[in-house]
Design a protein around this motif. Sequence first.
Motif, PDB file in Angstrom:
ATOM      1  N   GLY A 181       0.828  -1.212   0.000  1.00  0.00           N
ATOM      2  CA  GLY A 181       0.000   0.000   0.000  1.00  0.00           C
ATOM      3  C   GLY A 181       0.852   1.247   0.000  1.00  0.00           C
ATOM      4  O   GLY A 181       0.618   2.178  -0.775  1.00  0.00           O
TER       5      GLY A 181
ATOM      6  N   ARG B 262       1.312   3.993  -3.003  1.00  0.00           N
ATOM      7  CA  ARG B 262       0.973   5.388  -2.714  1.00  0.00           C
ATOM      8  C   ARG B 262       2.118   6.286  -3.208  1.00  0.00           C
ATOM      9  O   ARG B 262       1.899   7.303  -3.850  1.00  0.00           O
ATOM     10  CB  ARG B 262       0.800   5.513  -1.207  1.00  0.00           C
ATOM     11  CG  ARG B 262       0.271   6.818  -0.729  1.00  0.00           C
ATOM     12  CD  ARG B 262       0.204   6.769   0.787  1.00  0.00           C
ATOM     13  NE  ARG B 262      -0.344   7.982   1.319  1.00  0.00           N
ATOM     14  CZ  ARG B 262      -0.049   8.462   2.515  1.00  0.00           C
ATOM     15  NH1 ARG B 262       0.791   7.808   3.285  1.00  0.00           N
ATOM     16  NH2 ARG B 262      -0.583   9.564   2.940  1.00  0.00           N
TER      17      ARG B 262
ATOM     18  N   GLY C 197      -2.792   2.188   0.795  1.00  0.00           N
ATOM     19  CA  GLY C 197      -1.899   3.336   0.780  1.00  0.00           C
ATOM     20  C   GLY C 197      -2.515   4.589   1.350  1.00  0.00           C
ATOM     21  O   GLY C 197      -2.072   5.699   1.056  1.00  0.00           O
ATOM     22  N   LEU C 198      -3.552   4.443   2.161  1.00  0.00           N
ATOM     23  CA  LEU C 198      -4.144   5.628   2.777  1.00  0.00           C
ATOM     24  C   LEU C 198      -3.424   5.906   4.089  1.00  0.00           C
ATOM     25  O   LEU C 198      -2.828   5.021   4.677  1.00  0.00           O
ATOM     26  CB  LEU C 198      -5.639   5.391   3.010  1.00  0.00           C
ATOM     27  CG  LEU C 198      -6.415   5.331   1.700  1.00  0.00           C
ATOM     28  CD1 LEU C 198      -7.771   4.702   1.892  1.00  0.00           C
ATOM     29  CD2 LEU C 198      -6.570   6.733   1.126  1.00  0.00           C
ATOM     30  N   PRO C 199      -3.486   7.157   4.536  1.00  0.00           N
ATOM     31  CA  PRO C 199      -2.723   7.486   5.742  1.00  0.00           C
ATOM     32  C   PRO C 199      -3.194   6.688   6.954  1.00  0.00           C
ATOM     33  O   PRO C 199      -4.333   6.234   7.026  1.00  0.00           O
ATOM     34  CB  PRO C 199      -2.965   8.980   5.933  1.00  0.00           C
ATOM     35  CG  PRO C 199      -4.009   9.378   4.980  1.00  0.00           C
ATOM     36  CD  PRO C 199      -4.149   8.321   3.962  1.00  0.00           C
ATOM     37  N   ARG C 200      -2.298   6.534   7.874  1.00  0.00           N
ATOM     38  CA  ARG C 200      -2.579   5.788   9.093  1.00  0.00           C
ATOM     39  C   ARG C 200      -3.587   6.562   9.950  1.00  0.00           C
ATOM     40  O   ARG C 200      -3.448   7.749  10.162  1.00  0.00           O
ATOM     41  CB  ARG C 200      -1.275   5.601   9.855  1.00  0.00           C
ATOM     42  CG  ARG C 200      -1.428   4.977  11.211  1.00  0.00           C
ATOM     43  CD  ARG C 200      -0.077   4.580  11.729  1.00  0.00           C
ATOM     44  NE  ARG C 200       0.421   3.433  10.982  1.00  0.00           N
ATOM     45  CZ  ARG C 200       1.197   2.491  11.532  1.00  0.00           C
ATOM     46  NH1 ARG C 200       1.541   2.575  12.781  1.00  0.00           N
ATOM     47  NH2 ARG C 200       1.611   1.481  10.808  1.00  0.00           N
TER      48      ARG C 200
ATOM     49  N   ASP D 197      -2.489  10.286  10.620  1.00  0.00           N
ATOM     50  CA  ASP D 197      -1.040  10.478  10.477  1.00  0.00           C
ATOM     51  C   ASP D 197      -0.411  11.046  11.743  1.00  0.00           C
ATOM     52  O   ASP D 197       0.305  12.046  11.706  1.00  0.00           O
ATOM     53  CB  ASP D 197      -0.752  11.416   9.301  1.00  0.00           C
ATOM     54  CG  ASP D 197      -0.228  10.645   8.109  1.00  0.00           C
ATOM     55  OD1 ASP D 197      -0.107   9.417   8.219  1.00  0.00           O
ATOM     56  OD2 ASP D 197       0.059  11.277   7.086  1.00  0.00           O
TER      57      ASP D 197
ATOM     58  N   GLU E 270      -6.347  17.086  -5.977  1.00  0.00           N
ATOM     59  CA  GLU E 270      -5.859  18.453  -5.945  1.00  0.00           C
ATOM     60  C   GLU E 270      -7.002  19.401  -5.597  1.00  0.00           C
ATOM     61  O   GLU E 270      -8.087  19.314  -6.151  1.00  0.00           O
ATOM     62  CB  GLU E 270      -5.290  18.803  -7.322  1.00  0.00           C
ATOM     63  CG  GLU E 270      -4.412  20.013  -7.287  1.00  0.00           C
ATOM     64  CD  GLU E 270      -3.745  20.271  -8.635  1.00  0.00           C
ATOM     65  OE1 GLU E 270      -3.186  19.327  -9.205  1.00  0.00           O
ATOM     66  OE2 GLU E 270      -3.797  21.426  -9.074  1.00  0.00           O
TER      67      GLU E 270
ATOM     68  N   ILE F  42      -2.098  20.307  -3.053  1.00  0.00           N
ATOM     69  CA  ILE F  42      -1.855  19.147  -3.906  1.00  0.00           C
ATOM     70  C   ILE F  42      -1.725  17.899  -3.044  1.00  0.00           C
ATOM     71  O   ILE F  42      -1.020  17.906  -2.038  1.00  0.00           O
ATOM     72  CB  ILE F  42      -0.590  19.373  -4.748  1.00  0.00           C
ATOM     73  CG1 ILE F  42      -0.881  20.502  -5.731  1.00  0.00           C
ATOM     74  CG2 ILE F  42      -0.169  18.109  -5.484  1.00  0.00           C
ATOM     75  CD1 ILE F  42       0.250  20.895  -6.595  1.00  0.00           C
ATOM     76  N   ASP F  43      -2.430  16.852  -3.455  1.00  0.00           N
ATOM     77  CA  ASP F  43      -2.363  15.572  -2.743  1.00  0.00           C
ATOM     78  C   ASP F  43      -2.596  15.721  -1.239  1.00  0.00           C
ATOM     79  O   ASP F  43      -1.783  15.239  -0.448  1.00  0.00           O
ATOM     80  CB  ASP F  43      -0.969  14.938  -2.953  1.00  0.00           C
ATOM     81  CG  ASP F  43      -1.023  13.804  -3.952  1.00  0.00           C
ATOM     82  OD1 ASP F  43      -2.137  13.512  -4.427  1.00  0.00           O
ATOM     83  OD2 ASP F  43       0.027  13.219  -4.231  1.00  0.00           O
TER      84      ASP F  43
ATOM     85  N   PHE G 293      -4.192  14.185   0.772  1.00  0.00           N
ATOM     86  CA  PHE G 293      -4.228  12.921   1.499  1.00  0.00           C
ATOM     87  C   PHE G 293      -3.109  11.980   1.058  1.00  0.00           C
ATOM     88  O   PHE G 293      -3.111  10.807   1.381  1.00  0.00           O
ATOM     89  CB  PHE G 293      -5.594  12.256   1.314  1.00  0.00           C
ATOM     90  CG  PHE G 293      -6.736  13.177   1.620  1.00  0.00           C
ATOM     91  CD1 PHE G 293      -6.998  13.545   2.927  1.00  0.00           C
ATOM     92  CD2 PHE G 293      -7.513  13.719   0.605  1.00  0.00           C
ATOM     93  CE1 PHE G 293      -8.037  14.410   3.220  1.00  0.00           C
ATOM     94  CE2 PHE G 293      -8.552  14.589   0.888  1.00  0.00           C
ATOM     95  CZ  PHE G 293      -8.812  14.941   2.198  1.00  0.00           C
ATOM     96  N   GLY G 294      -2.178  12.483   0.278  1.00  0.00           N
ATOM     97  CA  GLY G 294      -1.106  11.646  -0.249  1.00  0.00           C
ATOM     98  C   GLY G 294       0.128  11.673   0.633  1.00  0.00           C
ATOM     99  O   GLY G 294       0.109  12.236   1.728  1.00  0.00           O
ATOM    100  N   PRO G 295       1.217  11.056   0.139  1.00  0.00           N
ATOM    101  CA  PRO G 295       2.433  10.997   0.958  1.00  0.00           C
ATOM    102  C   PRO G 295       3.123  12.356   1.093  1.00  0.00           C
ATOM    103  O   PRO G 295       3.868  12.568   2.039  1.00  0.00           O
ATOM    104  CB  PRO G 295       3.332  10.017   0.204  1.00  0.00           C
ATOM    105  CG  PRO G 295       2.811   9.961  -1.182  1.00  0.00           C
ATOM    106  CD  PRO G 295       1.370  10.309  -1.126  1.00  0.00           C
ATOM    107  N   MET G 296       2.898  13.255   0.145  1.00  0.00           N
ATOM    108  CA  MET G 296       3.567  14.548   0.195  1.00  0.00           C
ATOM    109  C   MET G 296       2.553  15.663  -0.052  1.00  0.00           C
ATOM    110  O   MET G 296       2.498  16.232  -1.138  1.00  0.00           O
ATOM    111  CB  MET G 296       4.645  14.606  -0.902  1.00  0.00           C
ATOM    112  CG  MET G 296       5.983  14.052  -0.493  1.00  0.00           C
ATOM    113  SD  MET G 296       6.859  15.139   0.631  1.00  0.00           S
ATOM    114  CE  MET G 296       7.851  16.046  -0.538  1.00  0.00           C
TER     115      MET G 296
ATOM    116  N   ARG H  60       1.052  19.225  -0.322  1.00  0.00           N
ATOM    117  CA  ARG H  60       1.739  20.488  -0.577  1.00  0.00           C
ATOM    118  C   ARG H  60       0.769  21.640  -0.715  1.00  0.00           C
ATOM    119  O   ARG H  60      -0.374  21.448  -1.122  1.00  0.00           O
ATOM    120  CB  ARG H  60       2.545  20.378  -1.872  1.00  0.00           C
ATOM    121  CG  ARG H  60       3.908  19.776  -1.655  1.00  0.00           C
ATOM    122  CD  ARG H  60       4.515  19.360  -2.944  1.00  0.00           C
ATOM    123  NE  ARG H  60       3.805  18.229  -3.503  1.00  0.00           N
ATOM    124  CZ  ARG H  60       3.702  18.015  -4.801  1.00  0.00           C
ATOM    125  NH1 ARG H  60       4.210  18.852  -5.653  1.00  0.00           N
ATOM    126  NH2 ARG H  60       3.071  16.944  -5.226  1.00  0.00           N
TER     127      ARG H  60
END
Lengths: 135, 652, 69
Positions: free
Chosen positions: A81, A85, B297-300, B333, B457, B481-482, B484-487, B489
């Motif tokens: 996952g 991501r 891959g969603l945030p913890r 997160d 976005e 941007i993103d 809910f993603g890893p980065m 911004r």
Amino acid sequence: MKKWLMLGLLALGLAAQAQGNLEVDTPVINSLKSSMQSRFAQLEPLFSAGALGLTRDGKVEVHDPAAIPLAQRPVANNLVGAENRDRAALYREIARANQHPEWEADIARTFGRRWIEKARPGWWVQDDNGQWKKK
Amino acid sequence: MWLAGGILLAGAAYGENPEPLDLQLQLARLEHPFVVIEALQLQVHEGQGELQIGSLALLGQRWNRVRLQCGQLDLTPGRWRCHQGRLQLPGQAAIALELEQQGGDWWLRLQPGADEMWRFRYQANGRTQLSLHNASPRLLTTLLPSWRAKALQGRLNGELEGDAHRFKARLSLSQAGYSSPDGRQAAEALQLQFEIQGRRQAQVWQVQGSARWSAGLLYQEPVLLEAANQRLRFAGRVDGRGWKLDEAVLDWPRLGEIEAQGQGSWQALEAGQLRLPDLDLQTLGEVLLRPWLESRGLPRMALSGRGGAALKWQGSGLQQISLEPRGAGLVVDSGRLALEGLSGRLEWQRDQVREGELRLERLALGRLETGAFRVPLRLQGRELALRQALHIPLLETQVVVDHFKFTYLPGPGDWQGRLGLSVQPLALEALTRALDLPTMTGRLSANLPAIHYARGEASLEGDLVIQVFDGNLSCTELRLIDPFGPMPRILADVTARHLDLGQMTQTFSFGQMTGFIDADLRQLEIAQWRPLAFDARIVSSPGSYPRRISQKAVENITALGGGGAMAAVQGSFLRFFQDFGYRRIGLSCRLENGVCHMGGIAGEDRNGGYAIVEGGGIPALTVIGYNRNVDWNELVSRLQAAIRSSAPPVIK
Amino acid sequence: MHKTLAVRMFILILAGLLPACVTINIYFPAAAAEKAADRIIDEVWQLQQSSSQALPEPGSSHPQNKVTP
């Protein structure tokens, strides 16, 4: 006939023009890269064991969960996952950094081909029809 | 037919003769709705018997060359017995067997392995008993090869008994495991106790039972469940047409109770409902939600508090969902976003408009915390919208959300939404204190009437205005941007006009400067509260006002270059002056890949350097920078060091 | 006869393929993307010693300012 030839040449000319370099050196891309790089140490044994495979759209998938001890499967799922991501963010960011957000899917497919090309022998990868095969 | 065959065999076997009997019997074909036997051959010779079956079809399976040998075959009037028998199925190890028949009663004892026993008894009155001792799945997988692929393991102990009107079973499964061929469903070291009983009334069987899961792991990708003495009770009925579950209650220690009802035909579920009246959300989050979210891959996320939920299902699909958080909490997160004290009720119904309301005691975005507020919502189809404006208390003022509407799109686009919000004038003092920044006075307000979210976005139409240092700072072209993603911004263009340098330098203990500046930050990009990129330019504001720069400020500016330069000031007559006059200030920095490309006052480049401060008045002092490419992190740490060493300059 | 048919077919196929070729090539720089992908993959999987440490060494390039009275 001549007309078509002209068009063809024109197409080639334009194609050649568009083949510059892609911008892949931004802080976001670098940060995603290093995050994936440090995760690879954990992913590598799972690829080698045949548990994970590389998909043609540039992602990682659990190919054979049975190759992972039951109690470890959630850990492997989380790794997959998190990796996907990062990969999705990477493809999107490359498209965005080059001012073409609509390239995202093309970039993902290009990466998909290259990951598979560079995969080690024995790893599982998807062929053009999405079928799993062992490299 | 099968029984008739047996009687026929028996009749042929015992006859009138007292001596050991030799017998040969051949049957070409024997048919029954469940069993078809072809090429049957029975041989009895000196008290030993052998039965060979050319082809046996049973339970949709077909075996060729089945052999049953009896080490000792007793045939007496009214009774026959196969002693020390062996059943040989093709491709299988032989199974030790005892078979006995007396009147209408049958006994069968199978020993497929060491310390394993299947005892079967059928009585003439229809009563059937099966008793299992360490039964392994081998026999089952022989009979049902579709189960073979699941790699069944385990030992089954217990008893089953019943007749045409009632049945009862008590079984315990231990050391059990299975794995689907693709490994996406599996179990290991399972320990299950199971009890079921039924009674027939007319054509309907009333069934009830219970089960307990006391050990082992159960895996259904991506969730791994661990045994915790979960108990299940159920009652229902079954007939030829279908089934009905009157009630099932699963008691899950630490989590809560899950109640289910439903009915269906043998082919499909017709209706069902699930009620989770009072769940511990922390356990729910850890056991089910987190593995599910993280594998995508969603945030913890960490849940807390309690809540209830209900789901209704009908032939055509999900009909109704209701959620009832009771003091629930959510941390995303490890603190990027946190909700606390979430209560209320939310309901979704297919093809209906439903209104609900949630109450929130606290919402925290990093260090920023809000007070309590209500969220009146409307759910319709795939759409979640606000019914009335939302008033969120924030630092003695409020954020007003005029409207929002989110639509869930199946497929890769996932969520799409629109949102409009405004921040009522907010005292900067309170904000900077909350964010642990140097205290500033001024006010912040924002009016963002149209925030659009799609494809990861969010673009924010409108602007954020901060009145600070007697000037104005406005952020436009805001984009997230993103989120809910890893980065995640933030992108923005910042325009500042007429900021009072005196207040600024005092706030940041950067020495003392008087005057005003205008600043433009174009394409500012921030991630994790650090700038990734911008194109910034600071210039002296136009107009007539006193322009002085203190020795300390000069020292700090030059210290950014690594020190040393100040020695020039300290060593000359300039050290006798507390401050100097200047004509213009100008600094530009284009941040790219961690490097700041610097410049100074436009048109004032000299000898490869650039002027940051252009001297004017008496005494005048000009500061010139030479290095155009500066590592950003280095620059920031120098700046911080300069601010920290706020001791007054040493003047000898 | 056969020859002209073949030529016609060829033109038809060309006509059918060309627009597709044009769109793909103009709008997506496949070769550049491949090159970029290779560079990133080599780094992530550490297939080659990465040589792209473009960032200046900290400390080596700080602003060296001069104060002129």
